[in-house]
Write a protein that holds these residues in place. Sequence first.
Motif, PDB file in Angstrom:
ATOM      1  N   SER A   1       0.837  -1.198   0.000  1.00 42.14           N
ATOM      2  CA  SER A   1       0.000   0.000   0.000  1.00 42.14           C
ATOM      3  C   SER A   1       0.873   1.250   0.000  1.00 42.14           C
ATOM      4  O   SER A   1       0.577   2.226  -0.709  1.00 42.14           O
ATOM      5  CB  SER A   1      -0.934  -0.003   1.216  1.00 42.14           C
ATOM      6  OG  SER A   1      -0.190   0.017   2.428  1.00 42.14           O
ATOM      7  N   GLU A   2       1.967   1.227   0.781  1.00 43.63           N
ATOM      8  CA  GLU A   2       2.874   2.370   0.809  1.00 43.63           C
ATOM      9  C   GLU A   2       3.645   2.473  -0.506  1.00 43.63           C
ATOM     10  O   GLU A   2       3.851   3.573  -1.038  1.00 43.63           O
ATOM     11  CB  GLU A   2       3.855   2.254   1.974  1.00 43.63           C
ATOM     12  CG  GLU A   2       3.216   2.287   3.349  1.00 43.63           C
ATOM     13  CD  GLU A   2       2.566   3.627   3.681  1.00 43.63           C
ATOM     14  OE1 GLU A   2       2.794   4.611   2.956  1.00 43.63           O
ATOM     15  OE2 GLU A   2       1.813   3.676   4.670  1.00 43.63           O
TER      16      GLU A   2
ATOM     17  N   TYR B   1       2.801   1.467  -3.602  1.00 42.16           N
ATOM     18  CA  TYR B   1       2.005   1.944  -4.716  1.00 42.16           C
ATOM     19  C   TYR B   1       1.407   3.322  -4.449  1.00 42.16           C
ATOM     20  O   TYR B   1       1.087   4.050  -5.391  1.00 42.16           O
ATOM     21  CB  TYR B   1       0.965   0.893  -5.091  1.00 42.16           C
ATOM     22  CG  TYR B   1       1.647  -0.290  -5.729  1.00 42.16           C
ATOM     23  CD1 TYR B   1       2.169  -0.206  -7.012  1.00 42.16           C
ATOM     24  CD2 TYR B   1       1.861  -1.454  -5.013  1.00 42.16           C
ATOM     25  CE1 TYR B   1       2.851  -1.260  -7.582  1.00 42.16           C
ATOM     26  CE2 TYR B   1       2.548  -2.522  -5.570  1.00 42.16           C
ATOM     27  CZ  TYR B   1       3.044  -2.412  -6.856  1.00 42.16           C
ATOM     28  OH  TYR B   1       3.734  -3.457  -7.405  1.00 42.16           O
ATOM     29  N   GLY B   2       1.320   3.698  -3.180  1.00 45.01           N
ATOM     30  CA  GLY B   2       1.014   5.093  -2.879  1.00 45.01           C
ATOM     31  C   GLY B   2       2.152   5.986  -3.328  1.00 45.01           C
ATOM     32  O   GLY B   2       1.931   7.075  -3.894  1.00 45.01           O
ATOM     33  N   ALA B   3       3.408   5.541  -3.109  1.00 42.97           N
ATOM     34  CA  ALA B   3       4.584   6.303  -3.544  1.00 42.97           C
ATOM     35  C   ALA B   3       4.637   6.384  -5.068  1.00 42.97           C
ATOM     36  O   ALA B   3       4.988   7.427  -5.635  1.00 42.97           O
ATOM     37  CB  ALA B   3       5.854   5.667  -2.996  1.00 42.97           C
ATOM     38  N   VAL B   4       4.288   5.281  -5.748  1.00 46.35           N
ATOM     39  CA  VAL B   4       4.272   5.291  -7.211  1.00 46.35           C
ATOM     40  C   VAL B   4       3.238   6.281  -7.730  1.00 46.35           C
ATOM     41  O   VAL B   4       3.486   7.033  -8.684  1.00 46.35           O
ATOM     42  CB  VAL B   4       3.987   3.877  -7.757  1.00 46.35           C
ATOM     43  CG1 VAL B   4       3.698   3.912  -9.260  1.00 46.35           C
ATOM     44  CG2 VAL B   4       5.166   2.959  -7.472  1.00 46.35           C
ATOM     45  N   SER B   5       2.063   6.299  -7.109  1.00 40.58           N
ATOM     46  CA  SER B   5       1.022   7.241  -7.511  1.00 40.58           C
ATOM     47  C   SER B   5       1.491   8.684  -7.334  1.00 40.58           C
ATOM     48  O   SER B   5       1.264   9.545  -8.198  1.00 40.58           O
ATOM     49  CB  SER B   5      -0.247   6.989  -6.686  1.00 40.58           C
ATOM     50  OG  SER B   5      -1.251   7.934  -6.999  1.00 40.58           O
ATOM     51  N   GLU B   6       2.166   8.945  -6.219  1.00 43.87           N
ATOM     52  CA  GLU B   6       2.669  10.299  -5.973  1.00 43.87           C
ATOM     53  C   GLU B   6       3.812  10.646  -6.923  1.00 43.87           C
ATOM     54  O   GLU B   6       3.940  11.797  -7.350  1.00 43.87           O
ATOM     55  CB  GLU B   6       3.100  10.423  -4.512  1.00 43.87           C
ATOM     56  CG  GLU B   6       1.892  10.464  -3.586  1.00 43.87           C
ATOM     57  CD  GLU B   6       2.242  10.275  -2.116  1.00 43.87           C
ATOM     58  OE1 GLU B   6       1.427  10.706  -1.266  1.00 43.87           O
ATOM     59  OE2 GLU B   6       3.298   9.682  -1.807  1.00 43.87           O
ATOM     60  N   ALA B   7       4.623   9.649  -7.295  1.00 43.98           N
ATOM     61  CA  ALA B   7       5.666   9.889  -8.287  1.00 43.98           C
ATOM     62  C   ALA B   7       5.048  10.285  -9.628  1.00 43.98           C
ATOM     63  O   ALA B   7       5.545  11.182 -10.321  1.00 43.98           O
ATOM     64  CB  ALA B   7       6.538   8.646  -8.452  1.00 43.98           C
ATOM     65  N   ASN B   8       3.951   9.634  -9.994  1.00 48.76           N
ATOM     66  CA  ASN B   8       3.253   9.999 -11.229  1.00 48.76           C
ATOM     67  C   ASN B   8       2.724  11.431 -11.167  1.00 48.76           C
ATOM     68  O   ASN B   8       2.759  12.162 -12.163  1.00 48.76           O
ATOM     69  CB  ASN B   8       2.107   9.026 -11.485  1.00 48.76           C
ATOM     70  CG  ASN B   8       2.584   7.688 -12.018  1.00 48.76           C
ATOM     71  OD1 ASN B   8       3.605   7.606 -12.694  1.00 48.76           O
ATOM     72  ND2 ASN B   8       1.851   6.630 -11.708  1.00 48.76           N
ATOM     73  N   GLU B   9       2.234  11.817  -9.990  1.00 52.34           N
ATOM     74  CA  GLU B   9       1.748  13.183  -9.821  1.00 52.34           C
ATOM     75  C   GLU B   9       2.890  14.183  -9.971  1.00 52.34           C
ATOM     76  O   GLU B   9       2.753  15.220 -10.625  1.00 52.34           O
ATOM     77  CB  GLU B   9       1.095  13.332  -8.439  1.00 52.34           C
ATOM     78  CG  GLU B   9       0.366  14.638  -8.224  1.00 52.34           C
ATOM     79  CD  GLU B   9      -0.417  14.666  -6.919  1.00 52.34           C
ATOM     80  OE1 GLU B   9      -0.954  15.747  -6.600  1.00 52.34           O
ATOM     81  OE2 GLU B   9      -0.477  13.627  -6.235  1.00 52.34           O
ATOM     82  N   LEU B  10       4.050  13.858  -9.393  1.00 52.37           N
ATOM     83  CA  LEU B  10       5.215  14.730  -9.525  1.00 52.37           C
ATOM     84  C   LEU B  10       5.675  14.830 -10.977  1.00 52.37           C
ATOM     85  O   LEU B  10       6.040  15.912 -11.456  1.00 52.37           O
ATOM     86  CB  LEU B  10       6.361  14.216  -8.648  1.00 52.37           C
ATOM     87  CG  LEU B  10       6.157  14.324  -7.138  1.00 52.37           C
ATOM     88  CD1 LEU B  10       7.296  13.632  -6.400  1.00 52.37           C
ATOM     89  CD2 LEU B  10       6.069  15.785  -6.693  1.00 52.37           C
ATOM     90  N   LEU B  11       5.654  13.718 -11.686  1.00 50.45           N
ATOM     91  CA  LEU B  11       6.054  13.724 -13.094  1.00 50.45           C
ATOM     92  C   LEU B  11       5.130  14.607 -13.924  1.00 50.45           C
ATOM     93  O   LEU B  11       5.570  15.306 -14.841  1.00 50.45           O
ATOM     94  CB  LEU B  11       6.063  12.297 -13.651  1.00 50.45           C
ATOM     95  CG  LEU B  11       7.215  11.409 -13.173  1.00 50.45           C
ATOM     96  CD1 LEU B  11       6.965   9.954 -13.589  1.00 50.45           C
ATOM     97  CD2 LEU B  11       8.545  11.895 -13.726  1.00 50.45           C
ATOM     98  N   SER B  12       3.847  14.581 -13.594  1.00 47.12           N
ATOM     99  CA  SER B  12       2.893  15.445 -14.296  1.00 47.12           C
ATOM    100  C   SER B  12       3.233  16.915 -14.076  1.00 47.12           C
ATOM    101  O   SER B  12       3.225  17.723 -15.016  1.00 47.12           O
ATOM    102  CB  SER B  12       1.472  15.149 -13.812  1.00 47.12           C
ATOM    103  OG  SER B  12       0.542  16.013 -14.431  1.00 47.12           O
ATOM    104  N   TRP B  13       3.573  17.270 -12.836  1.00 50.82           N
ATOM    105  CA  TRP B  13       3.980  18.652 -12.547  1.00 50.82           C
ATOM    106  C   TRP B  13       5.273  19.014 -13.266  1.00 50.82           C
ATOM    107  O   TRP B  13       5.423  20.127 -13.763  1.00 50.82           O
ATOM    108  CB  TRP B  13       4.147  18.846 -11.045  1.00 50.82           C
ATOM    109  CG  TRP B  13       2.887  19.202 -10.333  1.00 50.82           C
ATOM    110  CD1 TRP B  13       1.875  19.993 -10.796  1.00 50.82           C
ATOM    111  CD2 TRP B  13       2.496  18.791  -9.021  1.00 50.82           C
ATOM    112  NE1 TRP B  13       0.875  20.095  -9.853  1.00 50.82           N
ATOM    113  CE2 TRP B  13       1.229  19.369  -8.746  1.00 50.82           C
ATOM    114  CE3 TRP B  13       3.086  17.987  -8.047  1.00 50.82           C
ATOM    115  CZ2 TRP B  13       0.558  19.179  -7.554  1.00 50.82           C
ATOM    116  CZ3 TRP B  13       2.420  17.798  -6.858  1.00 50.82           C
ATOM    117  CH2 TRP B  13       1.173  18.380  -6.614  1.00 50.82           C
ATOM    118  N   MET B  14       6.230  18.071 -13.316  1.00 48.62           N
ATOM    119  CA  MET B  14       7.498  18.360 -13.991  1.00 48.62           C
ATOM    120  C   MET B  14       7.279  18.601 -15.484  1.00 48.62           C
ATOM    121  O   MET B  14       7.925  19.467 -16.079  1.00 48.62           O
ATOM    122  CB  MET B  14       8.487  17.209 -13.780  1.00 48.62           C
ATOM    123  CG  MET B  14       8.951  16.994 -12.348  1.00 48.62           C
ATOM    124  SD  MET B  14       9.678  18.465 -11.564  1.00 48.62           S
ATOM    125  CE  MET B  14       8.257  19.068 -10.603  1.00 48.62           C
TER     126      MET B  14
END
Length: 216
Positions: A102-103, A105-118
């Motif tokens: 859970s942690e 894939y939560g980190a993976v989801s947040e990494a995707n969010e960061l990539l979108s911002w980048m």
Amino acid sequence: MAATAPRSSPSLALMILLLIATPPPSQSFSYSEYRRLFSIAHSLMSRVANLRASRGDISGSNRARAMAEKLERGLGMGFWGYMGLAGWDYLKNYAWRDVSYSELYGAVSEANELLSWMRELSRAESDAERAVWVGRNYQNVLRVSSSMLRRLLKVFRQSGTLREVVGTVQREVVDGGLLRDCLEIGCNDLKGLIQILKDLGLQYFPSPTSSHNSDL
């Protein structure tokens, strides 16, 4: 005191075990990709060190330069030693144990969010536009980055090389302003680093069910 690379045959054995434990070649990371990870991180920390020095932050510059020097040694003859240390940590603490999916894939989801911002920031056409974007979005980027690093510390919960690396980055992000510095000098290196680390995490910690993995 910094950890030293294994010098005898056990390090070779560990690397062989790592190769056996990785996914099929179509999904696994190549030597060149690991080198690219080190190279991007080294470039990023060197530029952060120079930025901090230019504004008189000598202690911050020295911290960033020390990290860059460690990465530079990793790009040289010590590369396989660094790989051996990380490989041993992975095999000893995580390869045969349950991890907090859970942690992870939560980190993976947040990494995707960061990539979108980048990707959004990379469209800025001038330093002024980038500064406006950072001023408007920095707190959100910092919040998600901090959450992702906390999740990774829960994934890498055992004392060792992997937890030490994540902890060092977390301290620089939370207390040293590393994230703002990275955004100030440009986002391409940071975006590349996040992408590689996300892919690496998915390689070494595959989803326990295929359906879960297909949702990512």
